[in-house]
Design an enzyme around this catalytic site. Structure first.
Site, mmCIF file in Angstrom:
data_model
loop_
_atom_site.group_PDB
_atom_site.id
_atom_site.type_symbol
_atom_site.label_atom_id
_atom_site.label_comp_id
_atom_site.label_asym_id
_atom_site.label_seq_id
_atom_site.Cartn_x
_atom_site.Cartn_y
_atom_site.Cartn_z
ATOM 1 C CB CYS A 83 -0.917 0.005 1.217
ATOM 2 S SG CYS A 83 -2.216 -1.217 1.116
HETATM 3 N N1 LIG Z 1 -2.640 -6.058 2.107
HETATM 4 C C1 LIG Z 1 -2.973 -4.960 2.735
HETATM 5 O O1 LIG Z 1 -2.478 -4.669 3.809
HETATM 6 C C2 LIG Z 1 -3.982 -3.995 2.169
HETATM 7 C C3 LIG Z 1 -4.589 -3.064 3.018
HETATM 8 C C4 LIG Z 1 -5.533 -2.184 2.507
HETATM 9 C C5 LIG Z 1 -5.842 -2.243 1.150
HETATM 10 N N2 LIG Z 1 -5.215 -3.147 0.324
HETATM 11 C C6 LIG Z 1 -5.605 -3.161 -1.073
HETATM 12 O O2 LIG Z 1 -6.490 -4.246 -1.280
HETATM 13 C C7 LIG Z 1 -6.286 -4.816 -2.580
HETATM 14 C C8 LIG Z 1 -5.989 -6.299 -2.444
HETATM 15 O O3 LIG Z 1 -4.774 -6.450 -1.730
HETATM 16 P P1 LIG Z 1 -4.345 -7.826 -1.071
HETATM 17 O O4 LIG Z 1 -3.196 -7.512 -0.181
HETATM 18 O O5 LIG Z 1 -5.523 -8.544 -0.510
HETATM 19 O O6 LIG Z 1 -3.835 -8.614 -2.366
HETATM 20 P P2 LIG Z 1 -3.509 -10.193 -2.478
HETATM 21 O O7 LIG Z 1 -2.544 -10.335 -3.580
HETATM 22 O O8 LIG Z 1 -3.176 -10.740 -1.122
HETATM 23 O O9 LIG Z 1 -4.891 -10.845 -2.891
HETATM 24 C C9 LIG Z 1 -5.518 -10.578 -4.093
HETATM 25 C C10 LIG Z 1 -6.220 -11.837 -4.565
HETATM 26 O O10 LIG Z 1 -6.906 -11.514 -5.756
HETATM 27 C C11 LIG Z 1 -6.869 -12.662 -6.582
HETATM 28 N N3 LIG Z 1 -7.221 -12.289 -7.949
HETATM 29 C C12 LIG Z 1 -6.428 -11.869 -8.965
HETATM 30 N N4 LIG Z 1 -7.159 -11.642 -10.069
HETATM 31 C C13 LIG Z 1 -8.445 -11.933 -9.747
HETATM 32 C C14 LIG Z 1 -9.668 -11.902 -10.456
HETATM 33 N N5 LIG Z 1 -9.743 -11.514 -11.737
HETATM 34 N N6 LIG Z 1 -10.802 -12.275 -9.824
HETATM 35 C C15 LIG Z 1 -10.763 -12.667 -8.527
HETATM 36 N N7 LIG Z 1 -9.626 -12.707 -7.806
HETATM 37 C C16 LIG Z 1 -8.492 -12.345 -8.403
HETATM 38 C C17 LIG Z 1 -5.460 -13.165 -6.403
HETATM 39 O O11 LIG Z 1 -5.336 -14.523 -6.807
HETATM 40 C C18 LIG Z 1 -5.271 -12.984 -4.904
HETATM 41 O O12 LIG Z 1 -5.646 -14.123 -4.177
HETATM 42 C C19 LIG Z 1 -5.159 -4.013 -3.209
HETATM 43 O O13 LIG Z 1 -5.722 -2.989 -3.972
HETATM 44 C C20 LIG Z 1 -4.449 -3.413 -2.015
HETATM 45 O O14 LIG Z 1 -3.801 -2.206 -2.339
HETATM 46 C C21 LIG Z 1 -4.322 -4.048 0.831
#
Ligand SMILES: NC(=O)c1ccc[n+]([C@@H]2O[C@H](COP(=O)([O-])OP(=O)(O)OC[C@H]3O[C@@H](n4cnc5c(N)ncnc54)[C@H](O)[C@@H]3O)[C@@H](O)[C@H]2O)c1
Length: 438
Positions: free
Chosen positions: A275
């Site tokens: 992030c």
């Molecule tokens: N990790 C954090 O601390 C955090 C905190 C706040 C916001 N975010 C935001 O949340 C979002 C997700 O982050 P994350 O850390 O969970 O990512 P992540 O990589 O852990 O998880 C994302 C998931 O999405 C799946 N994916 C990919 N393409 C897809 C599709 N077409 N349909 C369905 N699933 C699909 C992936 O296989 C993966 O399991 C990002 O935008 C991130 O910036 C993350």
């Protein structure tokens, strides 16, 4: 009852079925929170290993216990699949897919696009779709809306409802969780906001409704940009204190005694995680398209991305003090995760620190209880399994991530030389001649 009222009623009595697209660090905790609130939740992810794991009742995210997943799976409240056609019968969809940067530094919206395109054939009247991924203001309206509006006889705000609600989860944290962290929600239209707010209010402790999706998108970017710029400022303070021969950690602790008007940030070997280093660059990219240069963001990013070099210079100086060169020295990195007590390596400054040391000819090993091995951009490493012998054989130990499980007093005892980029040793490090601090 109108389509909107019927959907709100289903959300309120929890007969609505939920789908979470993307079962990662954000999606899985959200799926569990909705399940625990009494909704039937289906997780959809192209990653079959995650899907299988969940269907077997096993968590793969440290913040979510296997017990919590198993309980929901056994109760029939949580299932997972790679098959998007289940969306036919789903009432409420939350999109939690990655939003990384491309190699060029531009936003990579391909996951939002693919998730929305995979959802589109199954979008139907009486459905609400909320984007949770961090992104620049305008994404929901520019990228999600056109892919759904007009499809299958759908009209946004009339029979299909779209909103943005940023996820604010801080992995590893137990006081503020997905459930009790206030949730900001902004719809494409007022009706969209009504539905999305009604949904989240059934599950989350506090829902903050804002006037538009863009306000909600920008809120997340303000939060992360605020952190990124303050970390950049305090990193520059560390560089300035180094030149002045002043202890930056003591300065920060002293400033933090002010009961108002100051918020403590700590310097370090660089920014990491999915992030803070990335989201502000989504904003500066968007602003460039509007002929505006987001100077604070560019400056902080520049300082933060140079911190691994600063940390490596500290290693060089420390070895120099012992009459050694980096070239040929054995360096043990402690902690490669991007922050303490998580298993997440994304954007971790440890990767840069290791790479820079290797370029200078150091023989680098690492230890991280959370990351037994990693692969990154075609190279990879394995954590040393036995910490104490690794410390004994290292010319210098570099603390890059201050995991709370380490016994720092024992590490200080065993090591010949330590570079502490996080002030993990605190007063012990300040007083020890064998410790060099950032
Ligand atoms: N990790 C954090 O601390 C955090 C905190 C706040 C916001 N975010 C935001 O949340 C979002 C997700 O982050 P994350 O850390 O969970 O990512 P992540 O990589 O852990 O998880 C994302 C998931 O999405 C799946 N994916 C990919 N393409 C897809 C599709 N077409 N349909 C369905 N699933 C699909 C992936 O296989 C993966 O399991 C990002 O935008 C991130 O910036 C993350």
């Amino acid at each position: 009852m109108s389509i909107k009222e019927t959907l709100i009623k289903k959300l309120q009595d929890k007969s609505a079925e939920i789908a979470i697209l993307g079962l990662g660090y954000v999606g899985l905790p959200l799926a569990v929170v909705f399940g625990e609130a009494g909704f039937k939740v289906t997780g959809i992810d192209p990653d079959a290993r995650k899907v299988d794991s969940l269907n077997n009742g096993v968590s793969y995210i440290p913040d979510v216990t296997t017990e919590a997943v198993a309980k929901l799976v056994n109760a029939g409240k949580l299932t997972a699949t790679t098959d998007f056609s289940v969306l036919k019968k789903i009432d409420a969809v939350s999109i939690c897919v990655p939003t990384p940067l491309r190699k060029t530094g531009d936003p990579d919206l391909s996951f939002i696009v693919s998730a929305t395109d995979q959802l589109a054939p199954y979008a139907h009247a009486g459905m609400v779709v909320v984007l949770e991924s961090s992104t620049y203001p305008g994404t929901t309206r520019e990228m999600v809306l056109p892919r759904l509006n007009g499809k299958n006889g759908l009209t946004i705000g009339e029979n299909l409802f779209i909103a943005f609600s940023p996820e604010r989860v801080d992995p590893g944290r137990t006081d503020w969780t997905t459930k009790n962290t206030p949730k900001v929600v902004g719809g494409i239209t007022e009706n969209c906001s009504d539905v999305a707010t009604a949904w989240y209010e059934q599950t989350l402790d506090t829902v903050i409704r804002v006037s538009t999706a863009e306000v909600a998108e920008m809120t997340k970017l303000l939060e992360n940009t605020f952190r990124m710029i303050n970390i950049g400022m305090v990193n520059e303070l560390a560089i300035m204190c180094d030149r002045l021969g002043v202890d930056v950690w003591e300065v920060i602790d002293a400033a933090a005694t002010k009961p108002f008007g100051f918020m403590k940030f700590s310097p370090g070997p660089g920014l990491g995680g999915h992030c803070i280093p990335i989201d502000p660059l989504y904003l500066s990219w968007k602003m460039k398209a509007l002929n505006y240069n987001a100077r604070f963001i560019e400056l902080a990013s520049d300082i933060n991305t140079n911190m691994p070099h600063f940390a490596v210079n500290k290693v060089q100086d420390a070895l120099n003090r012992m009459g050694k060169a980096v070239n040929g020295s054995k360096v043990l990195i402690l902690g490669v995760a991007y922050k303490p007590d998580v298993d997440d390596l994304r954007e971790s400054p440890a990767l840069d620190v290791i790479h820079l040391l290797q370029q200078k000819g150091a023989i680098v090993n690492y230890h991280d209880p959370y990351i037994p091995q990693f692969k990154h951009d075609g190279w990879g490493m394995q954590s040393v399994s036995d910490l104490v012998p690794a410390i004994h054989s290292a010319d210098v130990v570099v603390i890059v991530t201050n995991h709370s499980g380490y016994d720092y007093a024992a590490i200080l005892e065993e090591a010949a030389l330590i570079v502490d980029t996080r002030n993990a040793l605190g007063k012990l490090g300040k007083d020890s001649p064998k410790v060099v601090r950032l």
